[in-house]
Design a protein around this motif. Structure first.
Motif, PDB file in Angstrom:
ATOM      1  N   SER A  57      89.055 -73.182-122.701  1.00  0.00           N
ATOM      2  CA  SER A  57      89.112 -73.478-124.131  1.00  0.00           C
ATOM      3  C   SER A  57      90.487 -73.213-124.725  1.00  0.00           C
ATOM      4  CB  SER A  57      88.073 -72.637-124.876  1.00  0.00           C
ATOM      5  OG  SER A  57      88.393 -71.259-124.798  1.00  0.00           O
ATOM      6  N   LEU A  58      91.263 -72.345-124.077  1.00  0.00           N
ATOM      7  CA  LEU A  58      92.618 -72.057-124.547  1.00  0.00           C
ATOM      8  C   LEU A  58      93.645 -73.072-124.051  1.00  0.00           C
ATOM      9  CD1 LEU A  58      92.674 -68.169-124.163  1.00  0.00           C
ATOM     10  CD2 LEU A  58      92.466 -69.492-126.276  1.00  0.00           C
ATOM     11  N   GLY A  59      93.192 -74.078-123.304  1.00  0.00           N
ATOM     12  CA  GLY A  59      94.073 -75.168-122.891  1.00  0.00           C
ATOM     13  C   GLY A  59      94.593 -75.078-121.480  1.00  0.00           C
ATOM     14  N   LEU A  60      94.157 -74.092-120.696  1.00  0.00           N
ATOM     15  CA  LEU A  60      94.603 -74.020-119.306  1.00  0.00           C
ATOM     16  C   LEU A  60      93.917 -75.105-118.474  1.00  0.00           C
ATOM     17  CD1 LEU A  60      95.422 -71.141-120.393  1.00  0.00           C
ATOM     18  CD2 LEU A  60      95.192 -70.389-118.032  1.00  0.00           C
ATOM     19  N   PRO A  61      94.545 -75.547-117.385  1.00  0.00           N
ATOM     20  CA  PRO A  61      93.934 -76.598-116.556  1.00  0.00           C
ATOM     21  C   PRO A  61      92.562 -76.194-116.042  1.00  0.00           C
ATOM     22  CG  PRO A  61      96.234 -76.252-115.942  1.00  0.00           C
ATOM     23  CD  PRO A  61      95.879 -75.159-116.905  1.00  0.00           C
ATOM     24  N   ALA A  62      91.668 -77.168-115.978  1.00  0.00           N
ATOM     25  CA  ALA A  62      90.297 -76.889-115.550  1.00  0.00           C
ATOM     26  C   ALA A  62      90.254 -76.383-114.113  1.00  0.00           C
ATOM     27  CB  ALA A  62      89.454 -78.150-115.695  1.00  0.00           C
ATOM     28  N   GLN A  63      91.148 -76.910-113.252  1.00  0.00           N
ATOM     29  CA  GLN A  63      91.161 -76.460-111.858  1.00  0.00           C
ATOM     30  C   GLN A  63      91.502 -74.978-111.763  1.00  0.00           C
ATOM     31  OE1 GLN A  63      92.568 -79.157-113.022  1.00  0.00           O
ATOM     32  NE2 GLN A  63      92.042 -80.928-111.763  1.00  0.00           N
ATOM     33  N   PHE A  64      92.466 -74.551-112.585  1.00  0.00           N
ATOM     34  CA  PHE A  64      92.858 -73.138-112.579  1.00  0.00           C
ATOM     35  C   PHE A  64      91.728 -72.257-113.102  1.00  0.00           C
ATOM     36  CE2 PHE A  64      94.586 -69.469-114.872  1.00  0.00           C
ATOM     37  CZ  PHE A  64      95.280 -68.837-113.853  1.00  0.00           C
ATOM     38  N   ALA A  87      89.136 -71.932-110.503  1.00  0.00           N
ATOM     39  CA  ALA A  87      89.614 -71.121-109.378  1.00  0.00           C
ATOM     40  C   ALA A  87      89.463 -69.631-109.671  1.00  0.00           C
ATOM     41  CB  ALA A  87      91.070 -71.461-109.077  1.00  0.00           C
ATOM     42  N   VAL A  88      89.693 -69.228-110.930  1.00  0.00           N
ATOM     43  CA  VAL A  88      89.530 -67.820-111.304  1.00  0.00           C
ATOM     44  C   VAL A  88      88.076 -67.396-111.125  1.00  0.00           C
ATOM     45  CG1 VAL A  88      89.630 -66.191-113.229  1.00  0.00           C
ATOM     46  CG2 VAL A  88      91.482 -67.832-112.886  1.00  0.00           C
ATOM     47  N   SER A  89      87.153 -68.210-111.631  1.00  0.00           N
ATOM     48  CA  SER A  89      85.727 -67.895-111.501  1.00  0.00           C
ATOM     49  C   SER A  89      85.298 -67.880-110.040  1.00  0.00           C
ATOM     50  CB  SER A  89      84.909 -68.924-112.286  1.00  0.00           C
ATOM     51  OG  SER A  89      83.531 -68.714-112.107  1.00  0.00           O
ATOM     52  N   TYR A  90      85.758 -68.848-109.272  1.00  0.00           N
ATOM     53  CA  TYR A  90      85.380 -68.946-107.860  1.00  0.00           C
ATOM     54  C   TYR A  90      85.904 -67.745-107.069  1.00  0.00           C
ATOM     55  CZ  TYR A  90      84.826 -70.982-103.212  1.00  0.00           C
ATOM     56  OH  TYR A  90      84.473 -71.209-101.914  1.00  0.00           O
ATOM     57  N   ALA A  91      87.126 -67.303-107.386  1.00  0.00           N
ATOM     58  CA  ALA A  91      87.698 -66.155-106.679  1.00  0.00           C
ATOM     59  C   ALA A  91      86.891 -64.889-106.939  1.00  0.00           C
ATOM     60  CB  ALA A  91      89.155 -65.962-107.111  1.00  0.00           C
ATOM     61  N   PHE A  92      86.446 -64.690-108.181  1.00  0.00           N
ATOM     62  CA  PHE A  92      85.626 -63.526-108.500  1.00  0.00           C
ATOM     63  C   PHE A  92      84.340 -63.530-107.689  1.00  0.00           C
ATOM     64  CE2 PHE A  92      88.248 -62.599-112.169  1.00  0.00           C
ATOM     65  CZ  PHE A  92      88.049 -61.243-112.361  1.00  0.00           C
ATOM     66  N   ARG A  93      83.709 -64.694-107.591  1.00  0.00           N
ATOM     67  CA  ARG A  93      82.435 -64.795-106.891  1.00  0.00           C
ATOM     68  C   ARG A  93      82.599 -64.618-105.383  1.00  0.00           C
ATOM     69  NH1 ARG A  93      78.849 -63.817-110.760  1.00  0.00           N
ATOM     70  NH2 ARG A  93      78.431 -65.568-112.150  1.00  0.00           N
ATOM     71  N   MET A  94      83.737 -65.008-104.856  1.00  0.00           N
ATOM     72  CA  MET A  94      83.937 -64.987-103.411  1.00  0.00           C
ATOM     73  C   MET A  94      84.308 -63.611-102.875  1.00  0.00           C
ATOM     74  SD  MET A  94      83.291 -67.817-101.889  1.00  0.00           S
ATOM     75  CE  MET A  94      84.213 -67.647-100.356  1.00  0.00           C
ATOM     76  N   LEU A  95      84.825 -62.728-103.695  1.00  0.00           N
ATOM     77  CA  LEU A  95      85.300 -61.436-103.211  1.00  0.00           C
ATOM     78  C   LEU A  95      84.222 -60.630-102.478  1.00  0.00           C
ATOM     79  CD1 LEU A  95      87.724 -60.154-106.003  1.00  0.00           C
ATOM     80  CD2 LEU A  95      88.275 -60.696-103.639  1.00  0.00           C
ATOM     81  N   MET A 131      83.696 -58.894-118.636  1.00  0.00           N
ATOM     82  CA  MET A 131      83.373 -60.313-118.750  1.00  0.00           C
ATOM     83  C   MET A 131      82.874 -60.863-117.426  1.00  0.00           C
ATOM     84  SD  MET A 131      86.249 -62.134-121.131  1.00  0.00           S
ATOM     85  CE  MET A 131      87.664 -61.515-120.227  1.00  0.00           C
ATOM     86  N   SER A 132      81.896 -61.734-117.495  1.00  0.00           N
ATOM     87  CA  SER A 132      81.462 -62.446-116.300  1.00  0.00           C
ATOM     88  C   SER A 132      82.500 -63.500-115.949  1.00  0.00           C
ATOM     89  CB  SER A 132      80.103 -63.110-116.545  1.00  0.00           C
ATOM     90  OG  SER A 132      80.212 -64.107-117.539  1.00  0.00           O
ATOM     91  N   PRO A 133      82.581 -63.917-114.688  1.00  0.00           N
ATOM     92  CA  PRO A 133      83.578 -64.935-114.306  1.00  0.00           C
ATOM     93  C   PRO A 133      83.425 -66.243-115.082  1.00  0.00           C
ATOM     94  CG  PRO A 133      82.655 -63.875-112.369  1.00  0.00           C
ATOM     95  CD  PRO A 133      81.856 -63.384-113.528  1.00  0.00           C
ATOM     96  N   GLU A 134      82.184 -66.617-115.416  1.00  0.00           N
ATOM     97  CA  GLU A 134      81.984 -67.868-116.147  1.00  0.00           C
ATOM     98  C   GLU A 134      82.580 -67.793-117.547  1.00  0.00           C
ATOM     99  OE1 GLU A 134      79.691 -66.395-114.396  1.00  0.00           O
ATOM    100  OE2 GLU A 134      79.255 -67.837-112.812  1.00  0.00           O
ATOM    101  N   ARG A 135      82.367 -66.665-118.223  1.00  0.00           N
ATOM    102  CA  ARG A 135      82.910 -66.511-119.579  1.00  0.00           C
ATOM    103  C   ARG A 135      84.430 -66.475-119.552  1.00  0.00           C
ATOM    104  NH1 ARG A 135      79.796 -64.764-123.746  1.00  0.00           N
ATOM    105  NH2 ARG A 135      81.431 -63.372-124.531  1.00  0.00           N
ATOM    106  N   LEU A 136      84.999 -65.805-118.566  1.00  0.00           N
ATOM    107  CA  LEU A 136      86.449 -65.774-118.437  1.00  0.00           C
ATOM    108  C   LEU A 136      87.003 -67.167-118.151  1.00  0.00           C
ATOM    109  CD1 LEU A 136      89.159 -64.322-118.207  1.00  0.00           C
ATOM    110  CD2 LEU A 136      88.580 -63.773-115.838  1.00  0.00           C
ATOM    111  N   SER A 137      86.345 -67.891-117.253  1.00  0.00           N
ATOM    112  CA  SER A 137      86.778 -69.248-116.919  1.00  0.00           C
ATOM    113  C   SER A 137      86.685 -70.171-118.122  1.00  0.00           C
ATOM    114  CB  SER A 137      85.934 -69.782-115.760  1.00  0.00           C
ATOM    115  OG  SER A 137      86.236 -71.129-115.499  1.00  0.00           O
TER     116      SER A 137
END
Length: 275
Positions: free
Chosen positions: A145-152, A155-163, A134-140
């Motif tokens: 969509s599953l109800g997790l906070p938007a900031q979290f 953050a997952v997508s941003y962490a993938f891109r920053m590595l 999965m791409s970070p955007e699709r995972l984020s």
């Protein structure tokens, strides 16, 4: 020398950086990447949690074969698989040593630890199969969509891109320390002075990296705020528009039915040939 050269070609900074970039940007042409990310997350949870409710080694071994096959068709990075294989070999060697000293080297003392190791391995191989596809955007977006906070989710997508960026920046800082420094003229016993010197350079390189990371994060936050990032996080219409492409299609239903059938077949096979 040829073997050493091949090892250096595989385990170098550029190779690791390229593999991280491939992982961070996903693989849009593999089978699992075409499945809805929410379905993949639920599948991962089922496959990862299910082994912890059984001690049937037949079921565990069959699930390992099943998840390994999915990892192969997902074209998981050879570097990640190599590191996973090294970890497994090291763990098996540790289990063997511990069983000799504390369990008499008997099969009864080894099997419980091997069973635990198989369960952890299933979680590991399932993780790299799903999240490397999965791409970070699709995972984020799936997490959002599953109800997790938007900031979290962001953050997952941003962490993938920053590595990959952080790895490249750390490598440049490390090389600058090497250029401005001087290695010890006397290597010492087993080259301990060289090891100590490079260890010190590795630790020192983290301090500029953290400063650069703070600057980069501040710049990213300011750029996002200028584009109305905080407003879009809490706006229902913006969220609906962002997640509009996530739909359960025919391919997803076929994946659910096929994987459920395979899991039921694995459970039946384990009941017929228990271990």
């Amino acid at each position: 020398m040829d073997l050493t050269a091949k090892i250096k070609d595989v385990f170098n900074v550029e190779t690791i950086k390229l593999e991280l970039i491939k992982t961070a940007f996903g693989k849009p042409d593999v089978y699992l990447s075409k499945i809805d990310p929410r379905v993949l997350i639920f599948w991962y949870l089922v496959v990862s949690i299910m082994p912890w409710f059984t001690f049937n080694n037949t079921i565990l071994i069959t699930i390992i074969v099943y998840t390994t096959f999915l990892a192969i068709i997902s074209r998981v990075s050879p570097l990640i698989l190599t590191l996973l294989g090294i970890g497994i070999i090291t763990e098996l060697f540790t289990i063997f040593i511990v069983s000799i000293f504390f369990g008499g080297g008997t099969l009864e003392s080894v099997m419980p630890i091997l069973t635990l190791s198989m369960k952890i391995f299933i979680m590991s191989i399932a993780s790299i199969s799903v999240f490397a596809s999965m791409s970070p955007e699709r995972l984020s977006d799936a997490l959002l969509s599953l109800g997790l906070p938007a900031q979290f989710s962001f953050a997952v997508s941003y962490a993938f891109r920053m590595l990959p960026i952080l790895l490249d920046e750390y490598h440049q800082i490390f090389q600058s320390f090497r250029l401005r420094g001087k290695t010890p003229e006397k290597h010492g016993f087993l080259k301990w002075r060289i090891v100590f010197y490079y260890t010190k350079v590795i630790v020192k390189s983290f301090y500029p990296l953290m400063l650069n990371l703070a600057k980069r994060t501040r710049l990213t936050v300011e750029a996002l705020e200028v584009r109305g990032f905080s407003y879009s996080l809490h706006n229902p219409e913006a969220k609906k528009e962002k997640l509009s492409y996530l739909k359960i299609r025919k391919r997803d239903y076929q994946f659910i039915v096929s994987q459920l059938s395979i899991i039921l077949l694995i459970l039946w096979f384990g009941a017929q040939f228990p271990s």
